[in-house]
Scaffold this motif. Structure first.
Motif, PDB file in Angstrom:
ATOM      1  N   HIS A 204      29.008  22.925  26.428  1.00 32.91           N
ATOM      2  CA  HIS A 204      28.518  21.356  26.503  1.00 32.91           C
ATOM      3  C   HIS A 204      28.564  20.888  25.214  1.00 32.91           C
ATOM      4  CE1 HIS A 204      27.199  22.461  30.391  1.00 32.91           C
ATOM      5  NE2 HIS A 204      26.541  23.682  29.883  1.00 32.91           N
ATOM      6  N   PRO A 205      29.741  20.257  24.681  1.00 33.61           N
ATOM      7  CA  PRO A 205      29.805  19.593  23.370  1.00 33.61           C
ATOM      8  C   PRO A 205      28.891  18.369  23.269  1.00 33.61           C
ATOM      9  CG  PRO A 205      31.818  19.945  24.458  1.00 33.61           C
ATOM     10  CD  PRO A 205      31.070  20.224  25.323  1.00 33.61           C
ATOM     11  N   ALA A 206      28.464  17.631  24.340  1.00 27.55           N
ATOM     12  CA  ALA A 206      27.329  16.801  23.982  1.00 27.55           C
ATOM     13  C   ALA A 206      25.964  17.362  23.624  1.00 27.55           C
ATOM     14  CB  ALA A 206      27.477  15.861  25.333  1.00 27.55           C
ATOM     15  N   ASP A 207      25.830  18.574  23.742  1.00 29.83           N
ATOM     16  CA  ASP A 207      24.398  19.013  23.484  1.00 29.83           C
ATOM     17  C   ASP A 207      24.089  18.509  21.978  1.00 29.83           C
ATOM     18  OD1 ASP A 207      22.048  20.725  24.352  1.00 29.83           O
ATOM     19  OD2 ASP A 207      22.700  21.527  22.551  1.00 29.83           O
ATOM     20  N   LEU A 208      25.326  18.251  20.936  1.00 34.91           N
ATOM     21  CA  LEU A 208      24.789  17.820  19.771  1.00 34.91           C
ATOM     22  C   LEU A 208      24.360  16.650  19.657  1.00 34.91           C
ATOM     23  CD1 LEU A 208      24.833  18.839  16.569  1.00 34.91           C
ATOM     24  CD2 LEU A 208      27.518  17.969  16.705  1.00 34.91           C
TER      25      LEU A 208
END
Length: 538
Positions: A204-208
């Protein structure tokens, strides 16, 4: 020394391949990229795997908490740019810094940080053209984080130079100064917290930007006094493909990363040198004088009016503006220095990947200065950048004055070259702060004006106009720094042209250029001998 090496160049040619090629500043990073290609992955897959491993292999130069830019040539000949850089805090009005007695945005600590964009850019690149999932591509980096990757001489030197700053932050100290000591060369640097963060981001790259990692990051910065709201953090996580900036040079099309990168400065220098350098002896004093003068014009123009959202640069590339600037140079005008900032210890790394289908990626990423802001988000292993401190000005009314939702100006840029039919000719880049736009222009001249192979191009004597336009030091007098391999006669001729020349050691200009070229159906590649990199083909 062979006739091919008139400047003390390494007496070796480029690497050659037909199935694909990669180049980077670290052997393990290049080896991973070559393995991805050999296993059937494409150039995007290779670049994504290489980028993640470089976060471990070159921790001073890049990281999850940094920024990234890439150019992609697709097999159909189209070229897209991917940008990953963020904003400073929503509460970061100029008065915020001045009320604290600051004359500039700090270069270290929480107030130096901009929202990291690297993960967003890589995720957008992955969504566009990857053939494999991020969990698979980032598995080697995760393993390297959990098991440890040997400390190199460069990383050890970086830690030694910045030991006091790293020791002040518990997170950086735990990883980079285990037990309070500097790791030995070859000693594994273990980053288990970062490995766990990479596992989360691979899924989940958007977690950052909008998940647990975002919350931890913003909370840590707010606790340290930075006026982040969280909304600018989410906004900094948006990256979509966009059109590359292009210019013509020697009958080819040069594709460059658009603002906030300074790719336009490479285009401007190309416009001021096209048709001139090809008629001059390679790296003659006259040729160096022309390129150095063009670089000075570009930096003066950048400082005069460029910033996020400003179209000032477009006018500088207009034919009439280029013609006027060329007339200045043709008349022998050496542009004077200006009270613009001077690069001071920036650090970055870059890579190139090309596959057999003509897909090519030129990617560059950074934490701004070495180890960025030198702070780690607690419990995550993520070292944060200092791009706001490095890039934003505290100058009233300047287009690059620090403001909410305004990206600071950048040093990072990358390029690709295609021919008249759209076929790939060259892909390259180099780290090196404000040296980048100058050295990239030099690489293009070596390749296009003089037809040199990648190995000759990346190893050629390098020269650098100082100051550039970073935000950290103002008012330094102008000088032209040249590697001594350029030769005493040329150096004296440059002084006679009006340059204040500072002579550097033979290979000490800096940078770490990577180039992959296409010639006669084969791929030729080389990595700069100034660092530890290698080009590998499959």
């Amino acid at each position: 020394m062979s006739e091919r090496s008139p400047f003390g160049l390494p007496d070796r040619g480029p690497s050659v391949a037909s199935g694909g090629m990669v180049a980077s500043s670290h052997p393990a990073v290049s080896l991973l990229g070559a393995r991805v290609l050999a296993d059937g992955g494409n150039a995007v897959d290779a670049a994504l795997a290489m980028a993640a491993l470089s976060w471990l292999a070159l921790p001073g130069q890049c990281g999850v908490g940094g920024d990234a830019f890439a150019l992609l040539r697709r097999p159909d000949g189209s070229v897209a740019a991917f940008g990953g850089s963020g904003f400073g805090p929503d509460g970061g009005e100029p008065a915020f810094y001045r009320d604290r007695g600051l004359a500039a945005v700090p270069l270290e600590g929480a107030l130096a940080v901009a929202t990291p964009g690297a993960v967003a850019a890589l995720a957008a690149l992955h969504a566009d053209s990857a053939s494999r999932g991020l969990p698979e591509l980032w598995a080697p980096a995760i393993a390297a984080a959990e098991d440890g990757l040997p400390c190199t001489r460069k990383t050890r030197a970086d830690i030694v130079e910045r030991r006091d700053a790293l020791a002040r932050d518990p997170g950086t100290a735990e990883v980079l100064l285990p037990g309070g000591r500097v790791p030995a060369v070859g000693e594994p640097i273990v980053q288990r917290d970062l490995g766990a963060s990479l596992r989360r981001l691979a899924d989940h790259p958007a977690d950052l930007y909008s998940g647990a990692l975002a919350e931890r990051s913003v909370d840590a910065l707010v606790d340290a006094g930075a006026p982040f709201s969280g909304y600018e953090w989410m906004a900094g996580g948006r990256s979509v493909p966009e059109a590359a900036l292009t210019c013509d040079y020697r009958g080819t099309t040069v594709h460059l990363t658009p603002p906030p990168t300074p790719g336009w400065m490479v285009a401007q220098q190309a416009g001021l040198c096209d048709g001139v350098l090809s008629g001059l002896p390679w790296l003659s004093a006259e040729a160096v004088h022309r390129m150095a003068s063009a670089a000075r014009i570009a930096f003066a123009d950048r400082f005069a009016g460029c910033g996020d959202g400003s179209d000032h640069w477009r006018g500088l590339l207009a034919p009439s503006a280029l013609e006027a600037a060329r007339a200045r140079l043709d008349a022998g005008d050496v542009p004077a220095g200006l009270p613009s900032p001077v690069p001071a210890g920036g650090d970055t790394t870059s890579m190139v990947a090309v596959d057999a289908q003509g897909r090519a990626v030129s990617l560059i990423h950074s934490l701004a200065f070495t180890f960025g802001a030198r702070i780690t988000v607690p419990g995550t292993g993520i070292v944060l950048n200092n791009r706001l401190g490095r890039g934003a000005y505290l100058i009233d009314g300047h287009p690059n004055e620090v403001r909410p939702r305004r990206r600071p100006l950048h040093t990072l840029n990358a390029w690709l070259v295609t021919g008249a039919s759209g076929g790939l000719l060259h892909a390259g880049n180099t780290p090196g702060g404000d040296g980048q736009v100058q050295w990239n222009a030099q690489l293009l001249s070596h390749l296009l004006d003089h037809g040199h192979d990648p190995a000759t191009a990346v190893a050629a004597p390098r020269f650098t106009v100082h100051p550039g336009s970073d935000a950290d030091v103002l008012g330094r007098p102008p000088e032209l720094r040249v590697e001594s391999r350029l030769g005493a006669d040329r150096i004296e001729a440059l002084r006679a042209c009006g340059h204040d020349v500072a002579v550097q050691a033979p290979w000490d200009a800096g940078g770490s250029a990577q180039v992959v070229s296409v010639a006669d159906g084969a791929l030729l590649g080389a990595s700069d001998p100034r660092q530890d990199g290698v080009a590998l083909g499959v």
